[in-house]
Design a protein around this motif. Structure first.
Motif, short mmCIF file in Angstrom:
data_model
loop_
_atom_site.label_atom_id
_atom_site.label_comp_id
_atom_site.label_asym_id
_atom_site.label_seq_id
_atom_site.Cartn_x
_atom_site.Cartn_y
_atom_site.Cartn_z
N TRP A 5 38.41 -11.85 -2.17
CA TRP A 5 38.27 -13.31 -2.24
C TRP A 5 36.81 -13.76 -2.34
O TRP A 5 36.53 -14.84 -2.86
CB TRP A 5 38.96 -13.98 -1.04
N ASN A 6 35.88 -12.94 -1.88
CA ASN A 6 34.47 -13.33 -1.97
C ASN A 6 33.94 -13.28 -3.41
O ASN A 6 33.15 -14.14 -3.81
CB ASN A 6 33.61 -12.43 -1.09
N ALA A 7 34.38 -12.29 -4.19
CA ALA A 7 33.90 -12.18 -5.58
C ALA A 7 34.31 -13.40 -6.41
O ALA A 7 33.46 -13.98 -7.11
CB ALA A 7 34.39 -10.89 -6.21
N PRO A 8 35.59 -13.83 -6.38
CA PRO A 8 35.95 -15.05 -7.13
C PRO A 8 35.19 -16.29 -6.66
O PRO A 8 34.74 -17.10 -7.48
CB PRO A 8 37.45 -15.19 -6.86
N LYS A 9 35.04 -16.41 -5.34
CA LYS A 9 34.31 -17.56 -4.79
C LYS A 9 32.87 -17.58 -5.29
O LYS A 9 32.36 -18.62 -5.74
CB LYS A 9 34.35 -17.51 -3.26
N MET A 10 32.19 -16.44 -5.22
CA MET A 10 30.79 -16.37 -5.64
C MET A 10 30.67 -16.53 -7.16
O MET A 10 29.70 -17.12 -7.65
CB MET A 10 30.18 -15.05 -5.19
N ALA A 11 31.65 -16.02 -7.90
CA ALA A 11 31.62 -16.16 -9.36
C ALA A 11 31.70 -17.64 -9.74
O ALA A 11 30.98 -18.10 -10.65
CB ALA A 11 32.77 -15.38 -9.98
N ARG A 12 32.55 -18.38 -9.05
CA ARG A 12 32.66 -19.82 -9.32
C ARG A 12 31.36 -20.56 -8.96
O ARG A 12 30.91 -21.46 -9.67
CB ARG A 12 33.84 -20.42 -8.57
N GLU A 13 30.76 -20.16 -7.82
CA GLU A 13 29.50 -20.77 -7.41
C GLU A 13 28.41 -20.52 -8.46
O GLU A 13 27.66 -21.42 -8.83
CB GLU A 13 29.05 -20.19 -6.06
N MET A 14 28.33 -19.27 -8.92
CA MET A 14 27.30 -18.94 -9.92
C MET A 14 27.57 -19.65 -11.24
O MET A 14 26.63 -20.06 -11.94
CB MET A 14 27.26 -17.42 -10.12
N ALA A 15 28.85 -19.82 -11.60
CA ALA A 15 29.19 -20.54 -12.83
C ALA A 15 28.70 -21.98 -12.77
O ALA A 15 28.15 -22.51 -13.75
CB ALA A 15 30.71 -20.50 -13.05
N LYS A 16 28.85 -22.61 -11.61
CA LYS A 16 28.35 -23.98 -11.43
C LYS A 16 26.83 -24.02 -11.52
O LYS A 16 26.25 -24.88 -12.19
CB LYS A 16 28.79 -24.53 -10.06
N GLU A 17 26.18 -23.08 -10.84
CA GLU A 17 24.72 -23.05 -10.83
C GLU A 17 24.15 -22.82 -12.24
O GLU A 17 23.09 -23.33 -12.59
CB GLU A 17 24.22 -21.94 -9.90
N GLN A 18 24.90 -22.04 -13.06
CA GLN A 18 24.42 -21.72 -14.41
C GLN A 18 24.95 -22.69 -15.47
O GLN A 18 24.79 -22.46 -16.66
CB GLN A 18 24.80 -20.27 -14.75
N GLY A 19 25.61 -23.77 -14.99
CA GLY A 19 26.08 -24.81 -15.91
C GLY A 19 27.24 -24.40 -16.78
O GLY A 19 27.40 -24.87 -17.91
N LEU A 20 28.09 -23.51 -16.24
CA LEU A 20 29.23 -23.02 -17.00
C LEU A 20 30.53 -23.73 -16.60
O LEU A 20 31.58 -23.33 -17.03
CB LEU A 20 29.38 -21.51 -16.82
#
Length: 520
Positions: free
Chosen positions: A505-520
């Motif tokens: 569950w941490n990998a999906p959560k962090m992937a979504r966070e990084m997507a937001k930070e990178q404007g995706l």
């Protein structure tokens, strides 16, 4: 970013280190893991039979109690990693770099050589013939030898395919790369539990115990293949050249392996490890091409296509099969425990070599492309053995009796044109596979113990020599000592599998966070 994360980042700004810090002598994980391995060796020297009894009891308990959990863990890891790769999160770039540090071919070569290890040769020859002679219970014996062959390859593909590769560096690598490169946390197994335990995971006894469990697991998983390399090459040299198959030959083989992988680890990621991996992949491709030309070409092509199709068709039933627990404990669950034991340390290594890659590139390389290549390799080597066995019953199975892995490989190579040259090349290939695993794990353990991505030369030498010497001590007691260590990695998979769990569950959560930070 939290105050604590800022503090952690501040702590990891390079500062002058004392000799003790450079060597990791101030890290309790060093003393815990090193002490445990020393205790294991001393018990082997004192009473090998007692050690085997203890390990077998622990092995039986581990596969019985945790086997079902491991099967679910691997399946979910693979499926979740695929979802992250195909969704918008697949475009997330990892490692705080805009482009990859290592080019695609060298990156893929390192991944294949490190994760496939020595199993990629001896097991590739032996497992398909084992399942052909004794069909897996999910499939059962078929009237058609051809169908038995397809089922045997499908089962081998399951054990060395998508699920095995995914647990070795998909979700866990995403978590580690985010927490290390973006948040400044250490590149150590303990970081995987930071989202749950917070500061306790990074400091004190808790963090040291997490790291120590993972170091012991991967050291056991690396020492075992080093020991078996000595046993297997010694057997092969005896069969090919009548060189005595004894401890002296085994000693020389392992000594050479220690020297090569320690020097490679000392030279770093950009030299020895890359060079060995690149040339080993070229050699493997050359051998595959040769067997495809002079071997049972039609059988290899047809069996690969049918075998992969059969595996995909039976994917969920094979991944979740619980019908014969005795068979599972020596096949599927054994392999799952072995791969889980490698999980955190392999994730650290992949995180170290994958900066600048996207989540899609990482997952596709580790969880899809590498398994597809592995399955083809198993078909070329093991499938050829099955084809030879079907054409001449006993030509491979007789040599394989008693689960003799190197004999199975030699039985296959002896039926090809220029058998001596081909056999020697396969032995070289096996040696380099294990050496690349030895140097990468020497490097990774040194990173974890020292807390430095470019660890001191002395600590690399210590771990490289220590693993080799441990293998030598164990094989001096006979193959039973190394076998006990191989089984022991399945026991170490119990705590390690709990360390891997939160990544679901941490990998999906962090992937979504990084997507937001990178404007995706």
């Amino acid at each position: 970013m939290s105050d604590f994360t800022n503090a952690v980042k501040a702590e990891h700004i390079p500062t002058p280190q004392s000799t003790a810090e450079k060597l990791g002598l101030d890290n309790p994980a060093l003393w815990m893991s090193g002490g445990f391995i020393a205790l294991f060796v001393m018990l082997a020297l004192y009473d090998n039979a007692l050690l085997s009894e203890l390990v077998n009891t622990g092995f039986s308990w581990s596969v019985t109690i945790f086997g079902p959990y491991w099967q679910v863990l691997l399946l979910l890891t693979f499926l979740i990693s695929l979802v992250l790769a195909v969704g918008h999160t697949g475009h997330v770039r990892l490692g705080a770099l805009d482009k990859p540090e290592i080019d695609g071919f060298r990156w893929m070569a390192i991944i294949l050589c490190t994760l496939l290890a020595g199993g990629g040769v001896f097991w590739a020859a032996a497992e398909p013939i084992a399942h052909y002679m004794s069909p897996p219970p999910l499939f059962g014996a078929q009237e058609s030898p051809q169908q038995n062959a397809i089922n045997a390859l499908s089962q081998s593909f399951m054990h060395w395919g998508f699920l095995a590769w995914a647990i070795l560096g998909s979700l866990t690598s995403i978590v580690l790369m985010h927490l290390h490169y973006d948040k400044g946390l250490p590149l150590q197994p303990r970081t995987l539990l930071y989202p749950i335990l917070g500061k306790r995971a990074l400091t004190g006894l808790t963090g040291a115990m997490i790291d120590a469990c993972c170091i012991v697991a991967v050291a056991a998983g690396t020492i075992g293949p080093i020991g078996f390399l000595g046993l297997q090459i010694s057997f092969a040299l005896n069969a090919l050249f009548d060189i005595p198959d004894g401890f002296t030959t085994q000693f020389i083989v392992i000594l050479c392996a220690i020297a090569i992988y320690t020097l490679s680890a000392l030279s770093g990621l950009n030299r020895g490890i890359q060079i060995l991996s690149r040339y080993n992949i070229i050699l493997a491709v050359g051998l595959m091409a040769y067997i495809m030309i002079v071997g049972p070409t039609n059988f290899i092509v047809n069996s690969y296509i049918q075998g992969v199709g059969s595996m995909i068709d039976n994917f969920i039933p094979m991944a979740t099969y619980r019908g014969d627990e005795g068979w599972l404990s020596w096949w599927t669950v054994f392999f799952w425990g072995w791969f889980i034991g490698y999980g955190p340390m392999m994730a650290i290594f992949i995180a170290r070599i994958s900066r600048g890659r996207t989540i899609r590139q990482l997952v596709m390389a580790v969880s899809v492309i590498a398994p597809i290549i592995t399955c083809f390799w198993f078909t070329v080597v093991g499938g050829s053995g099955v084809a030879f066995e079907m054409a001449d019953p006993g030509s491979v199975s007789k040599a394989f009796e008693g689960f003799n892995l190197p004999a199975a490989l030699l039985a296959i190579t002896q039926q090809l044109p220029f058998p001596l040259i081909v056999s020697i090349l396969f032995l070289i290939l096996t040696t380099i596979f294990i050496v690349t695993t030895g140097d990468s794990m020497t490097y990774t353990i040194s990173v974890v113990v020292s807390g430095d991505t470019e660890p001191n030369a002395a600590i690399r030498i210590f771990w490289g020599v220590m693993m080799g010497v441990t293998a030598l001590i164990l094989i001096s007691l006979g193959s039973g000592g190394v076998s006990a260590l191989q089984s022991f990695i399945v026991i170490t998979a119990v705590p390690v599998s709990l360390i891997l769990l939160p990544s679901l569950w941490n990998a999906p959560k962090m992937a979504r966070e990084m997507a937001k930070e990178q404007g995706l």
